[in-house]
Design an enzyme around this catalytic site. Structure first.
Site, PDB file in Angstrom:
ATOM      1  N   GLY A  51     -67.577   9.534  22.542  1.00 13.27           N
ATOM      2  CA  GLY A  51     -68.011   8.764  21.384  1.00 13.27           C
ATOM      3  C   GLY A  51     -68.586   9.669  20.309  1.00 13.27           C
ATOM      4  CB  SER A  52     -70.713   8.918  17.409  1.00 10.27           C
ATOM      5  OG  SER A  52     -71.932   8.417  17.959  1.00 10.27           O
ATOM      6  CE  LYS A 101     -77.971   7.330  14.904  1.00  5.59           C
ATOM      7  NZ  LYS A 101     -77.967   6.285  13.852  1.00  5.59           N
ATOM      8  CB  VAL A 102     -73.986   7.537  20.755  1.00  3.95           C
ATOM      9  CG1 VAL A 102     -74.241   6.884  22.105  1.00  3.95           C
ATOM     10  CG2 VAL A 102     -74.086   6.501  19.646  1.00  3.95           C
ATOM     11  N   GLY A 103     -74.014  10.668  21.534  1.00  2.00           N
ATOM     12  CA  GLY A 103     -73.912  11.707  22.553  1.00  2.00           C
ATOM     13  C   GLY A 103     -75.183  12.507  22.713  1.00  2.00           C
ATOM     14  CD  GLU A 130     -64.501  16.064  26.208  1.00  4.94           C
ATOM     15  OE1 GLU A 130     -64.134  16.474  25.079  1.00  4.94           O
ATOM     16  OE2 GLU A 130     -64.579  16.816  27.194  1.00  4.94           O
ATOM     17  CB  CYS A 157     -62.516  12.825  18.476  1.00  8.56           C
ATOM     18  SG  CYS A 157     -61.424  13.178  19.888  1.00  8.56           S
TER      19      CYS A 157
END
Length: 486
Positions: free
Chosen positions: A232-233, A235-237, A254, A288
């Site tokens: 995912g993003s 920011k969330v990662g 990833e 991505c």
């Protein structure tokens, strides 16, 4: 409407299909026409706990199962996908707004990764390592980590769920999968249904369809999973990595990218145009690895730009069910609004729109922007949609600097008549992947996949799956007698 959306609009916990017990529903919409596909009552923290506990109960026996027997499950899963390919394609088109081309692309890769999972079951090997101590034998075993939590994204949910779920299972682990709330069927319950039909023992794969508004960090904080695989993003990662670290869990991340496709002065321009258009606009640019930026040597910039703009203008935008459509809808209205905002911001900063696409609901036409100021933040961030920045450069040194001038480092490509010139260029780029005379969007089942900088931690595919989903255990055997100082 496919029966998948009625039959699979449930949680899958410990081998049972059942509704969640949360106080609200996730509504699954077709992003193209707004049709309501399914309504799914969300899973609660208690159901996340039940899923992980079921996985933990089932995992020990699975890990002890002969890997040749485990392998048979993945052979059957592959056959199920092949038999249902047309149906699965229709579900991808409906739930994701993916074009026919995109659905075929995703299914092709998903089958390749299932084929690799068949072999992965037999891949772990132990080692015997010499010891400086007389009579001692050092054995190092590869063992499953136990239970893996998988969080998958909305853009390639079938592939990117399978990409972690299948290897983790093949290597003797159990899995709890949380799909993105925009793709709960393709990324979640469909995967469970395929493995159920393939004969995977009860409890080894569980799917919880929920939202952090309901469960907070319970999915990653839970004491059972030892590894969290998140796509995912960034920011969330970053948050996932922080929570995992605080609970002594391993995270495989990833994340996003801001890839550049570079056209050097000796490139085949027609071929470079084809590669660049695909690299930016496949699945509406919601990839991505997509080429956010196309960097072109100034000596060929005019010729390249003319051909690039003409090809972009020829792309058909519309109903993803139409085989002629190249660009369907983005996943939701928030994405569409963000993309319109990106174009407006670029123009306000002084960019020139060579193509200025309109947005109608979730259909966002392509935009090609140039003359963006070199200090614009837009050149350094990920843009998840059909918007591309054309950037001229003067010579390779400037090109290298521009490609690396971003917090991301996932993929990229360079086009040149001299392959070794391209390889030398690629070596100077701080990214996990880089391609010479090709596009930026690639994934292969046995090649390490992952990014540098804000684009992720760790790698997936091939041998790297062992690092992601197994751990090493040292067992020593003293065949003689050790001497002790007291």
């Amino acid at each position: 409407m496919s029966s998948y959306f009625t039959d699979l609009a449930q949680q899958y916990i410990d081998g049972e299909w059942r509704p969640g017990t949360g106080s609200w529903d996730i509504i699954d919409f077709n992003p193209y026409d707004g049709e309501k596909l399914a309504s799914i009552t969300i899973a609660t923290v208690d159901e996340v706990d039940e899923a992980y506990r079921a996985a933990a109960r089932a995992q020990g026996e699975w890990a002890a199962t002969n890997p040749y027997a485990r392998r048979a499950v993945f052979e059957k899963a592959l056959r199920v996908v092949e038999e249902r390919e047309q149906e699965i394609s229709e579900v991808i088109v409906a739930e994701l707004g993916g074009t026919r081309l995109k659905a075929a692309f995703e299914l092709h890769l998903a089958k390749e990764f299932l084929r690799e999972a068949v072999h992965l079951a037999l891949r772990p090997e132990g080692r015997i390592i010499p010891s400086p101590v007389d009579g001692k034998e050092n054995r190092v075993y590869r063992v499953p980590v136990g239970v893996v939590g998988v969080i998958s994204p909305f853009n390639f949910p079938f592939l990117l769920s399978l990409k972690s779920v299948a290897p983790a299972l093949a290597l003797g682990n159990a899995v709890v999968l949380k799909p993105h709330q925009n793709t709960p069927i393709v990324g979640g319950s469909l995967v469970a249904k395929i493995f159920e039909e393939a004969g995977l023992p009860t409890g080894l794969l569980n799917v919880v369809i929920t939202d952090i508004a309901e469960i907070g960090d319970a999915f990653i904080e839970h004491p059972v999973p030892k590894v969290i695989s998140f796509t995912g993003s960034d920011k969330v990662g970053r948050h996932v990595a922080t929570v995992c670290a605080s609970h002594f869990k391993r995270s495989v991340l990833e994340l996003g990218g801001n890839s550049a496709l570079v056209v050097l002065d000796d490139a085949d321009l027609d071929y470079a145009v084809d590669a660049a258009v695909f690299s930016r606009f496949v699945h509406q640019g919601q990839v991505c690895m997509a080429a956010n930026r196309v960097l072109v040597d100034r000596t060929v910039a005019d010729a390249f730009t003319e051909r690039f703009v003409a090809k972009v203008k020829s792309l058909k935008v519309g109903d993803p069910r139409d085989p002629e459509t190249v660009i369907g809808p983005v996943i939701n209205s928030s994405q569409a609004e963000a993309l319109s905002g990106t174009v407006a911001q670029a123009l306000a900063e002084g960019a020139t729109a060579l193509v200025h696409g309109r947005a109608t609901d979730n259909l966002v036409e392509p935009s090609v922007l140039t003359d963006l100021p070199s200090d614009s933040a837009l050149l350094r961030q990920e843009v998840f949609g059909p918007v591309v920045f054309l950037v001229p450069f003067d010579g390779e040194e400037e090109a290298v600097r521009l490609v690396n001038d971003t917090p991301y480092g996932l993929s990229g490509a360079v086009h040149t008549a001299d392959v070794e010139r391209g390889v030398a260029f690629a070596k100077r780029i701080d990214s996990g992947m880089f391609h010479v005379n090709d596009g930026t969007v690639h994934d292969e089942p046995i090649v390490p996949f992952g990014g540098e900088k804000h684009s992720g931690l760790g790698r997936l595919n091939g041998e790297t799956m062992l690092d992601a989903f197994t751990t090493m255990k040292w067992i020593s055997v003293q065949h003689g007698r050790s001497g002790f100082p007291f």
